[in-house]
Design a protein around this motif. Structure first.
Motif, short mmCIF file in Angstrom:
data_model
loop_
_atom_site.label_atom_id
_atom_site.label_comp_id
_atom_site.label_asym_id
_atom_site.label_seq_id
_atom_site.Cartn_x
_atom_site.Cartn_y
_atom_site.Cartn_z
N PHE A 30 0.81 -1.22 0.00
CA PHE A 30 0.00 0.00 0.00
C PHE A 30 0.85 1.28 0.00
O PHE A 30 0.39 2.33 -0.40
N SER A 31 2.10 1.18 0.47
CA SER A 31 2.95 2.38 0.57
C SER A 31 4.30 2.17 -0.12
O SER A 31 5.29 2.79 0.26
N TYR A 32 4.34 1.31 -1.14
CA TYR A 32 5.64 0.96 -1.72
C TYR A 32 6.27 2.10 -2.52
O TYR A 32 7.49 2.14 -2.71
N LEU A 33 5.48 3.04 -3.00
CA LEU A 33 6.02 4.15 -3.80
C LEU A 33 6.62 5.19 -2.86
O LEU A 33 6.06 6.26 -2.62
N PHE A 34 7.80 4.88 -2.32
CA PHE A 34 8.38 5.69 -1.24
C PHE A 34 9.06 6.95 -1.77
O PHE A 34 9.60 6.98 -2.87
N ILE A 35 9.04 8.01 -0.95
CA ILE A 35 9.75 9.26 -1.26
C ILE A 35 10.55 9.72 -0.04
O ILE A 35 10.74 10.91 0.17
N GLY A 36 10.99 8.76 0.75
CA GLY A 36 11.86 9.08 1.87
C GLY A 36 11.16 9.34 3.18
O GLY A 36 11.82 9.60 4.19
N VAL A 37 9.83 9.27 3.20
CA VAL A 37 9.07 9.51 4.43
C VAL A 37 8.52 8.18 4.92
O VAL A 37 7.86 7.47 4.17
N PRO A 38 8.77 7.81 6.18
CA PRO A 38 8.17 6.58 6.72
C PRO A 38 6.65 6.63 6.56
O PRO A 38 6.03 7.69 6.75
N PRO A 39 6.01 5.52 6.21
CA PRO A 39 4.56 5.52 5.97
C PRO A 39 3.73 6.10 7.11
O PRO A 39 2.69 6.72 6.86
N ARG A 40 4.17 5.94 8.36
CA ARG A 40 3.37 6.48 9.48
C ARG A 40 3.31 8.00 9.41
O ARG A 40 2.37 8.63 9.93
N ASP A 41 4.31 8.64 8.79
CA ASP A 41 4.37 10.10 8.70
C ASP A 41 3.90 10.63 7.35
O ASP A 41 3.93 11.84 7.11
N ALA A 42 3.49 9.72 6.45
CA ALA A 42 3.06 10.12 5.11
C ALA A 42 1.54 10.08 5.02
O ALA A 42 0.90 9.16 5.51
N SER A 43 0.98 11.07 4.37
CA SER A 43 -0.47 11.16 4.24
C SER A 43 -1.02 10.02 3.39
O SER A 43 -0.48 9.69 2.34
N VAL A 44 -2.12 9.43 3.85
CA VAL A 44 -2.77 8.39 3.07
C VAL A 44 -3.26 8.96 1.74
O VAL A 44 -3.35 8.24 0.74
N VAL A 45 -3.56 10.25 1.71
CA VAL A 45 -3.98 10.89 0.46
C VAL A 45 -2.87 10.80 -0.58
O VAL A 45 -3.12 10.47 -1.75
N LEU A 46 -1.64 11.07 -0.16
CA LEU A 46 -0.53 11.03 -1.11
C LEU A 46 -0.31 9.62 -1.63
O LEU A 46 -0.12 9.40 -2.83
N ASN A 47 -0.35 8.63 -0.74
CA ASN A 47 -0.17 7.25 -1.18
C ASN A 47 -1.29 6.80 -2.10
O ASN A 47 -1.06 6.11 -3.10
N ALA A 48 -2.50 7.21 -1.80
CA ALA A 48 -3.64 6.86 -2.66
C ALA A 48 -3.49 7.51 -4.04
O ALA A 48 -3.80 6.90 -5.06
N LEU A 49 -3.01 8.74 -4.05
CA LEU A 49 -2.81 9.43 -5.33
C LEU A 49 -1.73 8.76 -6.16
O LEU A 49 -1.85 8.65 -7.38
N PHE A 50 -0.66 8.32 -5.50
CA PHE A 50 0.41 7.62 -6.22
C PHE A 50 -0.15 6.37 -6.90
O PHE A 50 0.15 6.09 -8.07
N PHE A 51 -0.95 5.61 -6.17
CA PHE A 51 -1.56 4.40 -6.74
C PHE A 51 -2.45 4.78 -7.93
O PHE A 51 -2.35 4.20 -9.01
N HIS A 52 -3.33 5.73 -7.70
CA HIS A 52 -4.29 6.11 -8.74
C HIS A 52 -3.59 6.66 -9.97
O HIS A 52 -4.09 6.51 -11.10
N HIS A 53 -2.44 7.28 -9.77
CA HIS A 53 -1.72 7.89 -10.88
C HIS A 53 -1.44 6.89 -11.99
O HIS A 53 -1.42 7.25 -13.17
N TYR A 54 -1.24 5.63 -11.63
CA TYR A 54 -0.91 4.61 -12.63
C TYR A 54 -2.07 3.67 -12.94
O TYR A 54 -1.88 2.67 -13.66
N LYS A 55 -3.24 3.98 -12.45
CA LYS A 55 -4.37 3.08 -12.64
C LYS A 55 -4.74 2.93 -14.11
O LYS A 55 -5.14 1.85 -14.57
N ARG A 56 -4.61 4.01 -14.87
CA ARG A 56 -5.00 3.97 -16.28
C ARG A 56 -3.82 3.75 -17.22
O ARG A 56 -3.99 3.77 -18.44
#
Length: 610
Positions: free
Chosen positions: A254-280
Motif C-alpha cells: 500500500f505504501s511501496y512508492l516511497f519518497i523518503g518519508v516513513p509511511p506512518r508520517d506520510a499522508s494516506v492521500v498522497l499514497n492513494a494518489l500515487f496508486f491512482h496515478h498509474y491506474k489507467r
C-alpha cells in the motif's frame, strides 16, 4: 439542511465564477496542438535548445516575468504565461534546462535523473491535455507494459514478490489474486483511492480562493463536513493500513512508492494518489526525459520568451516599495541585473526566502512564518550503470522494480536513518531499479547496442556533509570510495534478480545529495523540497502555502506549491500561472477537455463538487 443550502450556494457561486471566467481569453486552444514533427536526434541541434547560455544580449526586451529555475513547475508556468501573451525569461543555473527532467550522456549512455515514468496520460486526460498545450502537441509518450511495477519484500530465498498491473479493473483484481484473504481491505483501499482522486482538487482550490475564505472553511469545520479528504490528508498511512489489514506485506505494498518519508508520517492521500496515478497506464517520453524541457522551451520561444542556462540568480531585486522588480545574475566574476515587473521562483520555498531575498527582508516575521519549522526532504543517492548489450541479452524490461529488505517499512527507515555514516552504505533498506533505455523505444536508434539502469534510494545529507565544500567531481578519494560502498551494495542487490548485468557492466557512476545541491541547487540535496509529511498535507498548511508571497510581485512555482512528482509539480506550475494571471487556468483546460469528450461544463462542475 442548512449545510446543504450553504453548499448549494457555494456551488452556485463557483458556477457563476466559472461563467465569469469564460469571458476572459484562454491561452489554450485545440488549434495550437500541431501534428507531431519528427523527433530531433541531432544532439548539437538539441543543445541549441536546451543549452543556450545566458548573456544580456539574449534577454528579450520589455519582459513581463522572470522565472528562476527551469524545472517542470517553472517551465509550465512560463509556457502558460507565454501563451497568455506575456514575455517571459527562464533562468537556469545548470548548464542545461529541465531541472529533474534533464538527462545526461556519459560514455555513450543516456540517463534520466528524475523522470522515471508517468501516469494519467491516457487520451483526453487532464494531464495529457495540459502537456499537449504547453508543448503544442509535440511531446510523445510510450505506453509501457501493463506489468508496470514489481515489488520484492525480504532477502535471499525467503523473499516474496508482488506484481502491479494497470487497468481500470485490472489493478484491483490483480492485487486481490495475490492477497485473496484481504479482498475487503483492497476494496476499501480502492474506494479511498477513488475518493481522493475525485476530490484532490479541493486541496488545490484552497490555494486559489481568498486565504480568509479557505481558512474560514477549514477552521469552521465546514470543509470537513463537506468532504472527508480534509481529514484523510492528515491521516498517516501506517495507522490507516493497520485498520484495513494485519498482513504486513500488503501494508508494505500500500505504501511501496516511497519518497523518503516513513509511511506512518506520510499522508494516506498522497499514497492513494500515487496508486491512482498509474491506474489507467504508465508512460515514458519517447526520446527520453529531456524531450519535456526541449518542447516546452520551443513553446516559450515561439511566443517571444527565452530559456537561458548558466545563469545563477544570486538575489531577487526589490524596488523602493519592497516589491520584486528583477534579479541579479552572476556572470563570470561580476553580477548583472535583469529587470521585470514579476519574479517567479521555481527553486523552492527555503531557497527563495532564506537565500535569494536581502537579509533584512528575509528575516521579517511574515517571511519567516512561511518557512518556520519547515523540514526539508531526504536526498537521493542514485546509481547510474551502463551495459554493453540489448535488453533481450540482459534479461531486462520496462517494469520498474521496488526492493525492500522487509515488510515493516517504518522500522526499516527509522533504523537506516538512525545509523552512523560508516554503518549506512551496506544497509540500504529499500530502493527502486529502472531501465530507461528499455522504456524509451527510440533509445536503440540513438544508442544502439547499449542499455542503462538507474537505481535510487534515499539517504541522510549528514553522511556526506564533510565533503560539501569540495569541487564537483574533485571531492577526493575518500568521497568516491564512500559513494562506491553504497553503489556496490545496491548493484549486488539488483544482480540477485538480474544476474546477467554483472558481466556486461562497462560504466558506473554515483550521484549523492551533494550532486543535487550542486546541479539542482537544492538545499542539503533535498530531492523533494519541503518534506512530504503529515504537516505538509495539513489543509491549514496547504491553504497558507500558496503561490503568492508576502513580497509583492514575487510568486512561487514547482513542487513546494503543491506536491512532488511530475503531476504534482505541473499542478504547482498551473497554480502559479493562475495566480499571476488572476485567471483560473484549470477552467480553460477543463473547457478543452469537455470539448474533446463532448460533455458540458455544468456536468463537470457537478462531478467535481457533488
Amino acid at each position: 439542511m442548512w449545510l446543504q443550502a450553504l453548499l448549494g450556494a457555494l456551488l452556485l457561486s463557483i458556477s457563476a465564477l466559472l461563467w465569469y471566467l469564460f469571458g476572459q481569453p484562454s491561452p489554450f486552444s485545440l488549434e495550437s496542438v500541431r501534428p507531431k514533427e519528427p523527433q530531433e536526434m541531432d544532439q548539437k541541434k538539441r543543445n541549441k535548445v536546451l543549452k543556450k547560455g545566458f548573456s544580456m544580449d539574449r534577454v528579450p526586451e520589455n519582459l513581463d516575468a522572470i522565472i528562476i529555475g527551469s524545472g517542470l513547475g517553472g517551465m509550465t508556468t512560463a509556457a502558460c504565461l507565454a501563451k497568455a501573451g506575456k514575455k517571459v525569461l527562464v533562468l537556469e543555473q545548470h548548464d542545461q534546462a529541465g531541472g529533474c527532467t534533464h538527462t545526461f550522456i556519459e560514455k555513450g549512455f543516456e540517463f534520466d535523473v528524475g523522470l522515471h515514468y508517468i501516469g494519467q496520460l491516457h487520451e483526453r486526460s487532464f494531464l495529457k491535455i495540459t502537456f499537449d498545450q504547453i508543448t503544442e502537441g509535440q511531446l510523445e509518450f510510450v505506453t509501457l507494459d501493463q506489468h508496470f511495477d514489481h515489488i520484492y519484500i525480504g532477502s535471499g530465498e525467503e523473499h516474496r514478490q508482488y506484481s502491479m498491473y494497470y487497468g481500470k479493473e485490472e489493478m484491483a483484481a490483480h492485487l486481490k489474486k495475490q492477497f485473496p484473504e484481504d479482498t475487503k481491505a483492497i476494496e476499501t483501499f480502492f474506494k479511498v483511492m477513488k475518493l481522493t482522486a475525485r476530490r484532490i482538487h479541493l486541496l488545490g482550490i484552497l490555494k486559489l480562493i481568498p486565504r480568509w475564505l479557505a481558512l474560514f472553511l477549514l477552521k469552521s469545520t465546514l470543509a470537513d463536513r463537506y468532504c472527508p479528504i480534509f481529514r484523510l490528508a492528515v491521516t498517516g498511512t501506517t495507522d490507516w493500513a493497520n485498520h484495513l489489514t494485519s498482513n504486513k506485506d500488503l501494508q508494505c505494498v500500500f505504501s511501496y512508492l516511497f519518497i523518503g518519508v516513513p509511511p506512518r508520517d506520510a499522508s494516506v492521500v498522497l499514497n492513494a494518489l500515487f496508486f491512482h496515478h498509474y491506474k489507467r497506464g504508465a508512460y515514458y517520453p519517447k526520446g527520453g526525459a529531456s524531450e519535456v524541457p526541449f518542447h516546452i522551451s520551443n513553446t516559450i520561444r515561439k511566443y517571444g520568451g527565452e530559456v537561458l542556462v548558466r545563469a545563477p540568480v544570486t538575489e531577487i531585486l526589490l524596488d523602493s516599495n519592497g516589491a520584486a522588480c528583477g534579479v541579479a545574475v552572476r556572470k563570470g566574476q561580476t553580477e548583472v541585473e535583469v529587470r521585470a515587473p514579476i519574479v517567479i521562483s521555481n527553486c523552492g520555498l527555503y531557497n527563495t526566502f532564506n537565500k535569494l531575498l536581502p537579509p533584512q527582508i528575509s528575516m521579517k516575521h511574515n517571511i519567516q512564518s512561511r518557512v518556520k519549522d519547515v523540514k526539508l526532504s531526504k536526498g537521493c543517492l542514485i546509481l547510474f550503470c551502463g551495459f554493453d548489450g540489448t535488453a533481450e541479452e540482459l534479461g531486462i524490461g520496462q517494469t520498474t522494480h521496488w526492493l525492500f529488505k522487509g515488510n515493516d517499512t517504518d522500522k526499516l527507515m527509522d533504523e537506516f536513518y538512525g545509523m552512523s555514516k560508516d554503518e549506512a552504505p551496506e544497509n540500504v533498506p529499500n530502493m527502486f531499479v529502472t531501465f530507461p533505455s528499455v522504456k524509451d523505444t527510440s533509445s536503440h536508434i540513438r544508442h544502439p547496442g547499449k542499455s542503462c539502469m538507474t537505481i535510487v534510494t534515499m539517504v541522510n545529507y549528514e553522511w556526506f556533509e564533510e565533503w560539501k565544500d569540495g569541487t564537483v567531481r574533485k571531492r577526493g578519494d575518500d568521497y568516491e570510495q564512500y559513494k562506491m560502498r553504497f553503489a556496490n551494495h545496491m548493484f549486488d542487490w539488483a544482480c540477485q534478480f538480474f544476474p546477467k548485468l554483472r558481466e556486461k557492466r562497462v560504466f558506473m557512476e554515483v550521484s549523492s545529495p551533494l550532486s543535487n545541491k550542486h546541479y539542482l541547487a537544492s538545499h542539503t540535496g533535498a530531492t523533494y523540497g519541503v518534506e512530504h509529511d503529515l504537516k505538509r498535507f495539513d489543509p491549514i498548511f496547504m491553504a497558507n502555502n500558496r503561490s503568492d508571497t508576502p513580497i509583492k510581485n514575487l510568486y512561487l512555482s514547482g513542487q513546494d506549491v503543491f506536491s512532488c512528482g511530475i503531476a504534482g509539480v505541473l499542478h504547482g506550475g498551473l497554480i502559479c500561472a493562475s495566480t499571476v494571471l488572476n485567471q483560473i487556468l484549470y477552467v480553460d483546460l477543463l473547457m478543452l477537455k469537455n470539448k474533446l469528450k463532448g460533455s458540458n461544463i455544468i456536468q463537470t462542475v457537478r462531478k467535481m463538487f457533488l
